[in-house]
Design an enzyme around this catalytic site. Sequence first.
Site, PDB file in Angstrom:
ATOM      1  CG  ASP A 198      55.021   9.304   7.424  1.00 55.62           C
ATOM      2  OD1 ASP A 198      55.437   9.967   8.397  1.00 55.62           O
ATOM      3  OD2 ASP A 198      55.638   9.182   6.359  1.00 55.62           O
TER       4      ASP A 198
ATOM      5  CB  SER B 128      63.204  15.918  -1.711  1.00 56.46           C
ATOM      6  OG  SER B 128      63.665  14.688  -1.254  1.00 56.46           O
ATOM      7  CG  ASN B 129      60.806  11.055  -6.597  1.00 54.99           C
ATOM      8  OD1 ASN B 129      60.685  10.147  -5.770  1.00 54.99           O
ATOM      9  ND2 ASN B 129      60.400  10.929  -7.838  1.00 54.99           N
TER      10      ASN B 129
HETATM   11  P1  NG1 Z   1      57.856  11.752   4.687  1.00 60.41           P
HETATM   12  O1  NG1 Z   1      58.857  11.737   3.602  1.00 60.41           O
HETATM   13  O2  NG1 Z   1      57.556  13.117   5.133  1.00 60.41           O
HETATM   14  O3  NG1 Z   1      56.637  10.972   4.323  1.00 60.41           O
HETATM   15  C1  NG1 Z   1      59.596  10.166   6.019  1.00 60.41           C
HETATM   16  C2  NG1 Z   1      59.249   8.788   6.545  1.00 60.41           C
HETATM   17  C3  NG1 Z   1      58.912   8.795   8.037  1.00 60.41           C
HETATM   18  C4  NG1 Z   1      59.999   9.503   8.817  1.00 60.41           C
HETATM   19  C5  NG1 Z   1      60.258  10.881   8.190  1.00 60.41           C
HETATM   20  C6  NG1 Z   1      61.387  11.634   8.864  1.00 60.41           C
HETATM   21  C7  NG1 Z   1      58.167   7.542   4.704  1.00 60.41           C
HETATM   22  C8  NG1 Z   1      56.901   6.966   4.205  1.00 60.41           C
HETATM   23  N1  NG1 Z   1      58.092   8.245   5.831  1.00 60.41           N
HETATM   24  O4  NG1 Z   1      58.463  10.994   5.990  1.00 60.41           O
HETATM   25  O5  NG1 Z   1      58.727   7.483   8.487  1.00 60.41           O
HETATM   26  O6  NG1 Z   1      61.167   8.739   8.864  1.00 60.41           O
HETATM   27  O7  NG1 Z   1      60.589  10.781   6.818  1.00 60.41           O
HETATM   28  O8  NG1 Z   1      61.122  11.862  10.223  1.00 60.41           O
HETATM   29  O9  NG1 Z   1      59.199   7.359   4.116  1.00 60.41           O
HETATM   30 MG    MG Z   2      55.560   9.823   2.189  1.00 60.30          MG
END
Ligand code: NG1
Ligand code: MG
Length: 521
Positions: free
Chosen positions: A214, A260-261
């Site tokens: 991200d 989903s927290n």
């Molecule tokens: P989200 O929950 O969409 O920000 C999380 C992880 C990513 C990656 C994805 C699954 C955080 C900040 N980010 O994304 O690094 O693992 O899940 O591909 O937790």
């Molecule tokens: Mg995030």
Amino acid sequence: MPGPVPIAGPLADIYPRTALATEGPRWTSLLAQFEEAYGHPASFVARSPGRVNIIGEHIDYSLYSVLPMAITADALLAVSATPVAAGAATFKIRLANVQDARFAAKELEVPVAGDVDIDATQFEWTNYFKSGLRGALELLRRKRGPGYRPLDMDVLMDGNVPVGGGLSSSAAFVTASALAVMAANGEDPVDKKELTELAIVSERAVGVNSGGMDQAASVFSEQGSALFVSFSPGLAARPVKLPPTRPELCFVIAQSFVTSNKQVTGPVHYNLRVVEVSLAAAYLNAVLNPPGTELPTDAGPLGTSLRGFHEAYFYHQSGSDYSAARSVAEEEELERLVAVTKETLTQDEGYTKEEIAIALGLSVPELEKRFLSSFPVRAERFKLRQRALHVFTEALRVLKFLTLLERPVHTGRTDTTPFNLELGSLMNETQDSCRDLYECSCPEIDHICEIARAAGAYGSRLTGAGWGGCSVHLVPADKVADVKGALEREYYASRELTAEQREGAVVVSRPAGGSAIYRVQ
Ligand code: NG1
Ligand code: MG
């Protein structure tokens, strides 16, 4: 990163003409509100976008490459900075949000020589700023010496990435905050790799054991391109232009409004998956590699990763001359890993701690100490087979998708439907794998994907962590209205949504630019 630029220029650069109508007034209003709140104008705006992951889900923390893109929604921080009186033991940051009813203003007082206090157990919007601040301070002290005295700052934030919606509002906010602190303290230009690395580490302080996708997407993205992000060896990001197609392709992002927290569900969802893939890597290593093989130590959040196992496995298979043997395409290696995983990890019902400990030659307490003590997880059995199979097949799909994008066999002048369908079917396979092997989808997202495909999407899948959140759909431009209409009738109509939610439920996003500073004066 651009140098000093007038606000009118960069806006036109980052936003497609159609979005300027809404983005222009938003920036103007942010700057006006800043002046009203603090009694002086802002000197710059730090911007970082949210992201949508096109393909490569839940493999970043196994250190396999992913392919996200930045979206137009972003975090904007308007900032001014003033030097602190010599001898002061603290510096101050006044922090406010344009949505002040929802996100109350706060004043931070931070010791010049001490650490930033973050209480991760409280869900506080300013925690994300603090985590960016903490990372930026560490970097500033490294660069300028431990006695460095940071400037006071006034900050006004305007974020329009939906919170908890799988589009990484958190990474946008953390990277924008870190960038704002760096720029306020005269770091310009800011090194993008340093910024990303500090944001990855900082975000772990407020959330979960995330990978780095991200933050990399938010910082490095370039307008009009997806971003190929690799983590091994080290972080690297490369923009990948989307080839011309006919019909033209759009990425449609649809919210499920199932939240989903991660802070709450981490022990049974996200963090448990991080543990399961780390255990799978250790298990495969113990069974398949020569006794005593150590996996590379930088390998993932818990010290072992499937990518680390991958490297070690082929290193030994090639009689220790791995780099020479590396003529075998990575795709082929991944196919072989899928086959050996199926032969080695045969238990569909999962593995108990005791079974894994025996395979690793550890006692159960030793296993717990190494893999289960960094953060709480709850599970009777660990599904090593399914999780490893997801990771290897997903890593392979990313490479196939990349190859298609970089070596399209068409010019875009003729009908490219077969090409479009190939991209789409890789995304559909990802969704199946997330649902069946990684178990990170949910019935609502599965339903959204079916509706969108029936209405003309080539490919539909969850994006981000899953268990709710967002979905992404590859849709021919002439079918976007049909897909939107079908989702509206068959999904959103039966849910209780506010006018604002309904408005933002489905958006068509084009690949946007990454983090940047825009000087006001
Ligand atoms: P989200 O929950 O969409 O920000 C999380 C992880 C990513 C990656 C994805 C699954 C955080 C900040 N980010 O994304 O690094 O693992 O899940 O591909 O937790
Ligand atoms: Mg995030």
